[in-house]
Scaffold this active site. Structure first.
Site, short mmCIF file in Angstrom:
data_model
loop_
_atom_site.label_atom_id
_atom_site.label_comp_id
_atom_site.label_asym_id
_atom_site.label_seq_id
_atom_site.Cartn_x
_atom_site.Cartn_y
_atom_site.Cartn_z
N HIS A 1 50.55 45.35 46.48
CA HIS A 1 49.62 44.27 46.11
C HIS A 1 50.37 43.09 45.50
O HIS A 1 50.02 41.93 45.73
CB HIS A 1 48.60 44.76 45.08
N CYS B 1 41.09 51.32 48.55
CA CYS B 1 41.51 50.17 47.75
C CYS B 1 40.27 49.53 47.16
O CYS B 1 39.27 49.35 47.87
CB CYS B 1 42.26 49.18 48.64
N LEU B 2 40.31 49.17 45.88
CA LEU B 2 39.13 48.59 45.23
C LEU B 2 38.74 47.24 45.84
O LEU B 2 37.62 46.79 45.68
CB LEU B 2 39.36 48.45 43.72
N HIS C 1 51.17 51.60 46.55
CA HIS C 1 50.00 50.79 46.88
C HIS C 1 49.91 49.57 45.95
O HIS C 1 49.69 48.44 46.42
CB HIS C 1 48.74 51.67 46.77
N GLU C 2 50.09 49.81 44.65
CA GLU C 2 49.93 48.70 43.68
C GLU C 2 51.10 47.72 43.75
O GLU C 2 50.91 46.51 43.63
CB GLU C 2 49.75 49.23 42.26
N GLY D 1 44.27 52.70 40.19
CA GLY D 1 45.22 51.62 39.97
C GLY D 1 44.56 50.29 40.28
O GLY D 1 43.58 50.24 41.02
N GLN E 1 44.44 41.35 42.50
CA GLN E 1 43.08 41.79 42.86
C GLN E 1 42.01 41.19 41.94
O GLN E 1 40.82 41.30 42.23
CB GLN E 1 42.97 43.32 42.79
ZN ZN Z 1 44.44 48.23 46.44
#
Ligand code: ZN
Length: 192
Positions: free
Chosen positions: A137, A91-92, A133-134, A43, A48
């Site tokens: 964000h 997380c990226l 999670h997304e 995701g 981000q």
């Molecule tokens: Zn993340």
């Protein structure tokens, strides 16, 4: 477009709802999907990549290579949560950091697809975790906020390293000052 690492201010900027689906939005979504697959994520949320819009992309297949599984969602809201389950999460925007995070086992979400059609989705386990999670964000909430005390303690050194790298990049002029970034985010948010 590139993935921004913690503690970039875009990660804390509350995203604004998307009010028009145009070529620019479709391009953002396409580039985010490319980045998600390039970085083997499940995701990616627009903040981000420095875009303060309520836009996210998901690959809920559990296979980071499965390109057919790409989904684009706008303005998502969690309508209901059931149960809890603790599992490892990454997380990226925090490359290399993995910690256990407690999340609802099942969520019911309302979101708009890329054609502007409202959908209701029920997701469990991995998919539920990815949605939560997304969506976090989009609210400026990060998985480090949701870790338990042990996870927070174990993450401290890595977070300090991320903060040091960010400060260094700013000193070198590779990243603008935070005040400038905030202004750019506000200007972009006004065009959603
Ligand atoms: Zn993340």
């Amino acid at each position: 477009m590139k993935i921004l690492n913690y503690p970039h201010p875009s990660l804390r900027y509350p995203a604004v709802p998307v009010t028009k689906i145009d070529e620019r939005l479709r391009t953002y979504a396409k580039e985010m999907i490319e980045l998600m697959y390039a970085h083997k994520g499940l995701g990616l949320a627009a903040p981000q990549v420095g875009v303060p819009f309520q836009l996210l992309v998901l690959n809920l297949s559990g296979d980071p290579q499965n390109r057919d599984a790409a989904q684009v969602w706008l303005n998502p809201v969690i309508l209901d949560k059931k149960g809890t389950v603790e599992d490892e999460e990454g997380c990226l925007s925090f490359p290399g950091l993995y910690q256990k995070v407690r999340r609802a086992k099942t969520v019911q979400v309302q979101a708009y697809d890329i054609n502007g059609v409202a959908k209701e989705i029920t997701a469990s386990d991995l998919a539920s975790r990815a949605w939560q999670h997304e969506i976090d964000h989009l609210l400026g909430v990060l998985f480090i906020d949701k870790m338990g005390p042990v996870g927070k303690l174990a993450s401290r050194t890595m977070l300090k390293d991320f903060e040091r790298d960010y400060a260094k990049a700013q000193e070198k002029g590779e990243i603008p000052p935070d005040a400038e970034i905030e202004q750019e985010l506000a200007a972009l948010a006004a065009t959603a």
